[in-house]
Design an enzyme around this catalytic site. Structure first.
Site, PDB file in Angstrom:
ATOM      1  N   LYS A 253      -6.660   2.157   6.760  1.00  0.00           N
ATOM      2  CA  LYS A 253      -5.663   2.901   7.666  1.00  0.00           C
ATOM      3  C   LYS A 253      -5.834   4.314   7.280  1.00  0.00           C
ATOM      4  O   LYS A 253      -5.605   4.841   5.994  1.00  0.00           O
ATOM      5  CB  LYS A 253      -4.408   2.206   7.545  1.00  0.00           C
ATOM      6  CG  LYS A 253      -3.302   3.292   8.126  1.00  0.00           C
ATOM      7  CD  LYS A 253      -2.031   2.718   8.615  1.00  0.00           C
ATOM      8  CE  LYS A 253      -0.859   3.573   9.169  1.00  0.00           C
ATOM      9  NZ  LYS A 253       0.291   3.000   9.157  1.00  0.00           N
TER      10      LYS A 253
ATOM     11  N   LYS B 240      -7.913   1.538  11.604  1.00  0.00           N
ATOM     12  CA  LYS B 240      -6.931   2.057  12.410  1.00  0.00           C
ATOM     13  C   LYS B 240      -7.071   3.559  12.190  1.00  0.00           C
ATOM     14  O   LYS B 240      -6.849   4.113  10.863  1.00  0.00           O
ATOM     15  CB  LYS B 240      -5.491   1.650  11.960  1.00  0.00           C
ATOM     16  CG  LYS B 240      -4.401   2.495  12.849  1.00  0.00           C
ATOM     17  CD  LYS B 240      -3.158   1.900  12.351  1.00  0.00           C
ATOM     18  CE  LYS B 240      -2.025   2.726  12.759  1.00  0.00           C
ATOM     19  NZ  LYS B 240      -0.559   2.443  12.373  1.00  0.00           N
TER      20      LYS B 240
HETATM   21  C1  PBG Z   1       3.708   3.023  10.041  1.00  0.00           C
HETATM   22  C2  PBG Z   1       2.735   2.727  11.089  1.00  0.00           C
HETATM   23  C3  PBG Z   1       2.486   3.947  12.047  1.00  0.00           C
HETATM   24  C4  PBG Z   1       1.613   2.996  13.054  1.00  0.00           C
HETATM   25  C5  PBG Z   1       1.888   1.744  12.818  1.00  0.00           C
HETATM   26  N1  PBG Z   1       2.649   1.767  11.759  1.00  0.00           N
HETATM   27  C6  PBG Z   1       2.498   5.498  11.783  1.00  0.00           C
HETATM   28  C7  PBG Z   1       2.227   5.847  10.545  1.00  0.00           C
HETATM   29  O1  PBG Z   1       1.565   5.491   9.863  1.00  0.00           O
HETATM   30  O2  PBG Z   1       2.807   7.048  10.406  1.00  0.00           O
HETATM   31  C8  PBG Z   1       0.783   4.035  14.025  1.00  0.00           C
HETATM   32  C9  PBG Z   1       0.589   3.366  15.429  1.00  0.00           C
HETATM   33  C10 PBG Z   1       0.453   4.407  16.426  1.00  0.00           C
HETATM   34  O3  PBG Z   1       0.152   5.509  16.389  1.00  0.00           O
HETATM   35  O4  PBG Z   1       0.308   3.873  17.484  1.00  0.00           O
HETATM   36  N2  PBG Z   1       3.545   1.831   9.049  1.00  0.00           N
END
Ligand code: PBG
Length: 330
Positions: free
Chosen positions: A200, A254
């Site tokens: 991520k 992601k």
């Molecule tokens: C946070 C989380 C995020 C997303 C999913 N879980 C945002 C972040 O890391 O700030 C993002 C999903 C999206 O942008 O659709 N644990």
């Protein structure tokens, strides 16, 4: 050995629809989709999210209605995210371990009404903390690893007890998959899956999501001390290797489209189920292009989702899931 032009004409197999269908190397079906949903308090509540046009937060009744819709469309799994009320957010994010929090109530309501749909629950503290970070922060604002992992283990068990089928840690702390897996085994949740957000990235594509769970205004600083540097690919493979060794059943990359190279490398290297999250900023970009008259929504949605299959994905989390499933079912 292959023939040369004119004996070889690659356009021959593309010349008609039946032949293109016959030669397609990859296919997209509703079974490839995971639909992320935002849960909010109340009854009969639908709150549209301005930066995610077409996506709303729903109260539990609406969430159950979406679950039935998903089942009828052939979508196998939902991903849940809570818009925790402000008075339940705190520095330690304790609400994450409350057995009656929004996530647990939504999970139970879905499992009661639509037992045959999968429920994936996000594990990270950001929707529950007053500072918007995924973990516990020290006085200097640094997100602590080991103390956070303890909280994530408690959050995971809380979700499993509520009936979650897939625990999806999105926090990027070191070592959390192994400890969550051990805790699940310890409580007898031997068939609860872990889909790790293994690679991520600290991305500019999460903005609308932070509006959806109301963390944009809370977040102090950025998430670069725990989420990955977009410059790195080898490090993503190390993250995936660790999470698999610790007991992840599947791994996620992601955001999605900007990281197709990572998906392909993970699939080739590890031959495990790989998922992509087509994140909120990607969704918003497509919708903005459609609103500007620059793109055909249906074609763009299906093309981007098929690209994930081609890159090696088993499935995709996408806010376009219901729309795509409708197109595919037609
Ligand atoms: C946070 C989380 C995020 C997303 C999913 N879980 C945002 C972040 O890391 O700030 C993002 C999903 C999206 O942008 O659709 N644990």
């Amino acid at each position: 050995m292959t023939a040369a032009y004119p004996a070889l004409r690659l356009r021959r197999t593309r010349a008609s629809g039946w032949s293109r269908r016959l030669h397609a190397e990859n296919t997209l079906t509703p079974a490839d989709l995971i639909w992320p949903l935002f849960v909010t308090e109340g009854q009969g509540v639908e709150e549209p999210i301005a930066t995610l046009p077409g996506v709303s937060r729903w109260s539990l009744d609406g969430i159950v209605a979406r679950a039935k819709e998903a089942r009828d469309l052939g979508i196998p799994c939902l991903a849940l995210f809570p818009n925790t009320p402000p008075d339940r957010r705190s520095d330690d994010g304790a609400e994450a371990a409350n057995p009656d929090n929004l996530m647990c109530r939504a999970t139970r309501a879905i499992k009661d009404a639509v037992p045959d749909i999968g429920v994936l629950t996000d594990v990270a503290l950001d929707p529950y903390t007053a500072h918007g970070h995924d973990g516990l922060v020290d006085e200097a604002g640094y997100v602590l690893n080991d103390a956070t992992v303890e909280a994530l283990v408690a959050q995971s068990l809380n979700q499993a007890r509520a009936g979650a089928d897939v625990i999806a840690p999105s926090d990027m702390m070191d070592g959390r998959i192994g400890l969550i897996r051990a805790a699940l085994e310890g409580e007898g949740f031997v068939n609860v899956q872990i889909m790790s957000y293994a690679a991520k990235y600290a991305s500019a594509f999460y903005g609308p999501f932070r509006d959806a769970v109301n963390t944009r205004g809370l977040l102090k600083g950025d998430k670069k001390t725990y989420q990955m540097d977009p410059a790195n690919a080898q490090e993503a493979l190390r993250e995936v290797a660790l999470d698999l060794a610790e007991g992840a059943d599947s791994v996620m990359v992601k955001p999605g489209l900007p990281y197709l190279d990572i998906i392909r490398q993970v699939k080739d290297r590890f031959a495990v189920p790989v998922f992509a999250y087509q994140v909120s900023g990607e969704y918003a970009m497509i919708e903005a292009a459609v609103a500007a008259g620059a793109a055909d929504r249906d074609a763009m949605v299906l093309e981007t989702l098929l690209a994930f299959k081609r890159a090696g994905c088993s499935g995709v989390l996408t806010y376009h899931a219901a729309h795509a499933a409708r197109l595919l079912g037609a």
